[in-house]
Scaffold this active site. Structure first.
Site, PDB file in Angstrom:
ATOM      1  N   ASP A  40      58.410  69.977  70.965  1.00 29.56           N
ATOM      2  CA  ASP A  40      57.119  70.451  70.472  1.00 29.56           C
ATOM      3  C   ASP A  40      56.120  70.539  71.610  1.00 29.56           C
ATOM      4  OD1 ASP A  40      55.294  71.396  68.706  1.00 29.56           O
ATOM      5  OD2 ASP A  40      54.755  69.448  67.862  1.00 29.56           O
TER       6      ASP A  40
ATOM      7  N   GLY B 278      50.767  63.860  66.116  1.00 24.54           N
ATOM      8  CA  GLY B 278      51.969  64.197  65.379  1.00 24.54           C
ATOM      9  C   GLY B 278      52.028  63.550  64.015  1.00 24.54           C
ATOM     10  N   PHE B 279      51.468  62.367  63.877  1.00 22.23           N
ATOM     11  CA  PHE B 279      51.637  61.689  62.600  1.00 22.23           C
ATOM     12  C   PHE B 279      50.347  61.054  62.111  1.00 22.23           C
ATOM     13  CE2 PHE B 279      53.293  59.165  66.103  1.00 22.23           C
ATOM     14  CZ  PHE B 279      52.364  58.148  66.121  1.00 22.23           C
ATOM     15  N   GLY B 280      49.250  61.472  62.652  1.00 22.24           N
ATOM     16  CA  GLY B 280      48.026  60.887  62.154  1.00 22.24           C
ATOM     17  C   GLY B 280      46.867  61.200  63.068  1.00 22.24           C
ATOM     18  N   PRO B 281      45.673  60.824  62.648  1.00 20.44           N
ATOM     19  CA  PRO B 281      44.488  61.125  63.452  1.00 20.44           C
ATOM     20  C   PRO B 281      44.426  60.281  64.729  1.00 20.44           C
ATOM     21  CG  PRO B 281      43.910  59.782  61.551  1.00 20.44           C
ATOM     22  CD  PRO B 281      45.361  60.107  61.408  1.00 20.44           C
TER      23      PRO B 281
ATOM     24  N   LEU C  63      39.362  62.474  67.837  1.00 20.11           N
ATOM     25  CA  LEU C  63      39.713  63.374  68.937  1.00 20.11           C
ATOM     26  C   LEU C  63      40.576  64.521  68.462  1.00 20.11           C
ATOM     27  CD1 LEU C  63      40.641  60.823  71.736  1.00 20.11           C
ATOM     28  CD2 LEU C  63      38.667  62.323  71.706  1.00 20.11           C
ATOM     29  N   GLY C  64      41.320  64.274  67.412  1.00 17.55           N
ATOM     30  CA  GLY C  64      42.185  65.335  66.920  1.00 17.55           C
ATOM     31  C   GLY C  64      43.284  64.757  66.070  1.00 17.55           C
TER      32      GLY C  64
END
Ligand SMILES: *[C@@H]1O[C@H](CO)[C@@H](O)[C@H](O)[C@H]1NC(C)=O
Ligand SMILES: *[C@@H]1O[C@H](CO)[C@@H](O)[C@H](O)[C@H]1NC(C)=O
Ligand SMILES: *[C@@H]1O[C@H](CO)[C@@H](O)[C@H](O)[C@H]1NC(C)=O
Ligand SMILES: *[C@@H]1O[C@H](CO)[C@@H](O)[C@H](O)[C@H]1NC(C)=O
Ligand SMILES: *[C@@H]1O[C@H](CO)[C@@H](O)[C@H](O)[C@H]1NC(C)=O
Ligand SMILES: *[C@@H]1O[C@H](CO)[C@@H](O)[C@H](O)[C@H]1NC(C)=O
Ligand SMILES: *[C@@H]1O[C@H](CO)[C@@H](O)[C@H](O)[C@H]1NC(C)=O
Ligand SMILES: *[C@@H]1O[C@H](CO)[C@@H](O)[C@H](O)[C@H]1NC(C)=O
Ligand SMILES: *[C@@H]1O[C@H](CO)[C@@H](O)[C@H](O)[C@H]1NC(C)=O
Ligand SMILES: *[C@@H]1O[C@H](CO)[C@@H](O)[C@H](O)[C@H]1NC(C)=O
Ligand SMILES: *[C@@H]1O[C@H](CO)[C@@H](O)[C@H](O)[C@H]1NC(C)=O
Ligand SMILES: *[C@@H]1O[C@H](CO)[C@@H](O)[C@H](O)[C@H]1NC(C)=O
Length: 831
Positions: free
Chosen positions: A636, A521-524, A517-518
């Site tokens: 963020d 912050g720290f991983g797929p 999906l995208g």
């Protein structure tokens, strides 16, 4: 509201079918006689006034109810004088200008009873549910039903207490569910020191809301959900303190004081055609006022008994206490040093303060302004002060005579500092022999049990180790629980539903690229479907190879496992197996905001949806900033971190960068050496100086608002001719009073123009250069709701970002020049 003639006659027809006869007026005048069972309806057809019978009763009453159902009565005139066996009552305007209820024999059963009225009056049923009697000559209100409430609180009604005269406007319960006569319970506010809402049983307090801190009632721990709907407490110059709720809430709601002494808040669910119960108080045994007596704490999370004495106190009567009769409470066990006659004031023997966290603070406080550190000082100087507490919105609270109605919450609430003799805090070490004797046998038995159950558990699940994660340590493996030493916060992943690696691997088809999906912050992040129930999920997987990202992972767990709000994405489980760490979220069918806003191949989001997305993000942010225990700065915020569910309800996600605060005011602004965030959304003071605060989130919010309005990205947008960034462009058009060019032409429509222009105005207020000029998010919400009519004029936004039109995923280092504030910053952004 205007209806076509056809619709209008249809409505009248429906009225006739449903109930007696509904007269198409909202005003009672001398010439109008309302005969049972006729009724009148308010202009917007929200409330109805007429005759009704409570369930299982044949008595007739004159009342006001919500048009949606005849059982939602909010006010009754003749509460203790029903029409018995008489269905020919009438309501009319009397000769002396009062609204009166008469029975068959024309005897007045009830009157609005204004003595000096002008005789030429009329009474109007308003859409708020208020029946207002006016003098026709000058339009002055001479009587209104909201000043004489029944058992219901509805928006715009004011519950008041005049601190000079002591006069209170209160709710009173019905006697039973079927009898509107005055019951024993009443509810109102007590404003002698800090206003609190009370329910009284006769004259004794039955429930207490905790003090109002300017935003919430501190003892109503789920109030963040409620205060968003516009509750407020105001103090007028004549000493009247009023508690009220704005009308802008679109939902029909009411709070009823039930005959059993409980507040029940309900909201009308249009789809179900029924009232949803959304809040009840008192909610449990500990919520009942003073259930444990003075100087005791009530904690219903403990195994029985729920009551325990405060530190340094012991039961007045041990036998009674042991039998569960807590009414006489506790008394001090060791006298305070400051009370002793041999006042040898060694520094080391001075009294101390013992902290009790997450409680509803006791009743009968005194209040002085002050910051947290001052409170302890002020309290320890005066021997009659036995406890203190602090709330940013209130200041210092002190207690002198008694500590009554303290209760424990699992989270939320306030911290209470109780004065104890110096010896009490050291007592933990010297244990008492008597207790030991009885405890030892118990301990042996318990240890045996524990040993066997441990053996049993470890055989069942394999060994589970608790793991302490410290920053900088290598990536840990094989853990099932993680303790963040840095935060002093224990986050046990065990509290979350655990999913096995195999299950998630199957669900995502072995983490197939097609399901990606995208990048979070720290991983797929992968889309998945649970085989068990077909439920769709999103799985965020901590990149295994690099140790990097672990900190963000932990941060996300710490933050999000404690939050719940409809505008925040919610965690449904996790997976911790060997090297793998994954978080499982609900899957958002409409993906993220940037997808719909900036991808031209997607359908168009209409303005209504866009506006409700703006509001939703604001509400989520308000929850983060203002939840009384855990204040969070997201740091963020950007469209790709705003997910959309099937109803286009926005949910803020990605808390890898979020920072939390303890709610202490000097922490309002923090500084960080490591600037993380996304280019184009970062406030200048954060990007340049590393300083962040709630107002830096407000800045990001403002950028998002302008992006939503224009449908263009701040980072990639610039005007071809003039080379302006979106913020500069928006500012230029604002100065030129030319709004059309900024608005996405696909949503530009005359009917929304005012709302869109107001949103631009608010967006520009949020992106002002100086944090102090930016509104708080709660102000932003009020502005969006149109409650603040005159918005201040915005100042020019910072244009520091104009020199960089590199792709947003650039990593750069720069030094600001000028001033003493030369900070080298790194903007890390790969997302
Ligand atoms: C008010 O009540 C009447 C009859 O119960 C109904 O026909 C009408 O639709 C209602 N109006 C609204 C706005 O709910
Ligand atoms: C009304 O009477 C019915 C039947 O006796 C009972 O089930 C119901 O609970 C009663 N309603 C109330 C509000 O007392
Ligand atoms: C009301 O009517 C019922 C039945 O007709 C009768 O039993 C009752 O006594 C009447 N009550 C009064 C107060 O007249
Ligand atoms: C009206 O007010 C007077 C005094 O102000 C009081 O004595 C009387 O009982 C009231 N009447 C009603 C019907 O409430
Ligand atoms: C009625 O009298 C009271 C007290 O004398 C006064 O405050 C109030 O304004 C009067 N109302 C009208 C309508 O004259
Ligand atoms: C009542 O007052 C209104 C407004 O001043 C006036 O038009 C009307 O004639 C008055 N009615 C009576 C009966 O005095
Ligand atoms: C209210 O007070 C009455 C009398 O003092 C008492 O009998 C009753 O139990 C109380 N009700 C509650 C819910 O505490
Ligand atoms: C009082 O009644 C309401 C509604 O019937 C219920 O939700 C609440 O739990 C009751 N409270 C107590 C203390 O029984
Ligand atoms: C009422 O409750 C249902 C389910 O409990 C929920 O889906 C619905 O959104 C609620 N409605 C309102 C208006 O709160
Ligand atoms: C609890 O103790 C108080 C004070 O001693 C006494 O008055 C009361 O009757 C006791 N209550 C019960 C239920 O025993
Ligand atoms: C004890 O000593 C302290 C400090 O000298 C003083 O403030 C306090 O009033 C004294 N208390 C009594 C009871 O004398
Ligand atoms: C302690 O506080 C009480 C109440 O605020 C005040 O009356 C008294 O003067 C104070 N004593 C001292 C020594 O400040």
């Amino acid at each position: 509201m205007t209806f076509s003639p056809f619709l209008e006659s249809l409505l009248v027809f429906l009225c006739i079918l449903n109930l007696g006869f509904c007269i198409e007026t909202d005003t009672i005048t001398r010439s109008l006689v309302i005969k049972d069972p006729d009724s009148i309806v308010s202009n917007g057809r929200i409330y109805r006034l007429g005759f009704f019978s409570p369930e299982n009763s044949s008595n007739r009453y004159f009342g006001i109810w919500n048009n949606v159902s005849e059982t939602s009565i909010i006010w009754v005139a003749n509460r203790n004088k029903p029409l018995v066996n008489d269905s020919s009552g009438t309501i009319t305007m009397s000769e002396d200008g009062n609204v009166v209820l008469m029975n068959r024999e024309n005897v007045v059963l009830w009157s609005s009873n204004v003595t000096n009225s002008s005789r030429n009056t009329s009474a109007q049923l308003q859409d708020s549910g208020n029946l207002v009697l006016r003098d026709n000559a000058n339009g002055r209100v001479i009587w209104q039903s909201f000043r004489h409430p029944g058992n219901a609180f509805v928006p715009t009604m004011k519950i008041t207490n005049n601190i000079n005269t002591g006069v209170k406007v209160m709710l009173t319960s019905w006697k039973t569910l079927t009898d509107p006569d005055f019951g024993t319970f009443s509810a109102g506010i007590e404003a002698l020191s800090i206003p609190q809402v009370f329910i009284w049983n006769g004259t004794r307090p039955h429930w207490r809301s905790g003090p109002w801190n300017g935003l919430i009632l501190t003892g109503v721990t789920d109030m963040y959900a409620v205060y968003l709907d516009g509750y407020s407490m105001t103090r007028e110059s004549d000493g009247t303190v009023s508690f009220t709720r704005d009308y802008y809430a679109r939902l029909l709601m009411k709070i009823i004081l039930m005959p059993n002494g409980s507040f029940v808040q309900t909201m009308w669910d249009v789809a179900k055609r029924d009232w949803n119960v959304t809040w009840v108080a008192p909610i449990d045994d500990c919520d009942v006022y003073g259930v444990c007596g003075p100087f005791a704490n009530c904690n219903n999370l403990r195994k029985a008994p729920i009551c325990s004495c405060l530190k340094g106190y012991e039961p007045v009567n041990k036998e009674e206490w042991g039998n569960g009769n807590w009414s006489s409470g506790c008394v001090r066990r060791v006298p305070l040093q400051c009370e002793r006659s041999d006042n040898s004031s060694y520094k080391s023997r001075e009294d101390r303060f013992s902290r009790l966290t997450n409680v509803k603070v006791p009743d009968l406080m005194e209040v002085l302004p002050g910051v947290k550190d001052q409170c302890e000082n002020m309290c320890s100087r005066n021997c009659s002060c036995i406890a203190y507490s602090h709330d940013t919105g209130i200041g210092c609270m002190f207690w002198r005579s008694s500590l009554i109605d303290v209760r424990q919450y699992p989270s939320g609430g306030s911290d209470l500092y109780i004065r104890v003799a110096y010896s009490v805090l050291d007592e933990k070490k010297d244990s008492k022999p008597i207790i030991i004797a009885s405890v030892v046998t118990g301990l042996v038995a318990i240890s045996i049990c524990i040993f066997f159950s441990w053996c049993w558990i470890s055989r069942k699940t394999g060994s589970k180790r608790k793991l302490v994660y410290e920053k900088g340590k290598p990536y840990p493996s094989g853990s099932s629980a993680i303790v963040l030493r840095d935060d002093m916060d224990e986050v046990s992943l065990d509290e979350l539903p655990l999913y096995s690696f195999g299950m998630l691997s199957d669900a995502t088809e072995q983490f197939d690229e097609a399901n990606l999906l995208g990048k979070g912050g720290f991983g797929p992040v992968y889309k998945g479907k649970l085989e068990r129930n077909g439920k769709e999920i999103a799985v965020k997987r901590l990149s295994r190879a690099s140790g990097q990202g672990l900190q963000e992972f932990m941060n996300e767990v710490v933050v999000i496992s404690k939050l719940q709000h409809r505008n925040l994405v919610s965690l449904i489980g996790c997976c911790v197996e060997k090297e793998e760490k994954m978080l499982i979220y609900e899957y958002m069918i409409n993906r993220s905001l940037d997808f719909f806003l900036f991808d031209p191949s997607q359908g168009v989001l209409d303005w209504k949806k866009r506006f409700s997305i703006i509001e939703g993000i604001g509400r989520g942010l308000l929850y983060l900033h203002r939840d009384s225990r855990l204040r969070i700065i997201h740091r963020d915020l950007k469209p790709s971190n705003v997910l959309l569910d099937e109803n286009w309800n926005p949910k803020i996600s990605d808390f890898g960068m979020a920072r939390k605060f303890g709610g202490i005011e000097d922490e309002d602004q923090a500084k960080t050496a490591r600037v993380v965030g996304t280019y184009g959304y970062m406030a200048p003071e954060y990007a340049m100086g590393g300083r962040f605060s709630e107002k830096s989130d407000v800045f990001s919010f403002g950028v998002i608002v302008l992006e939503i309005i224009s449908g263009r990205r701040n980072t990639s947008f610039y005007d071809e001719e003039m080379g302006l960034s979106l913020l500069e462009y928006a500012w230029k058009l604002w100065v030129d009073n030319n709004f059309e060019d900024l608005i996405d032409e696909r949503v530009l429509s005359p009917s929304f123009k005012t709302e869109i222009i107001r949103s631009i105005h608010i967006g520009l207020l949020c992106v002002q250069e100086f944090p102090a000029n930016r509104p708080t998010i709660s102000n932003v919400l009020s502005m969006l709701a149109g409650e603040i009519a005159d918005l201040p004029l915005p100042e020019q936004p910072p244009f520091t970002q104009k020199r960089s039109r590199e792709p947003s995923s650039s990593s750069l280092s720069q030094s600001t020049t000028g001033g003493s504030n030369n900070v080298s910053i790194t903007i890390i952004d790969g997302r």
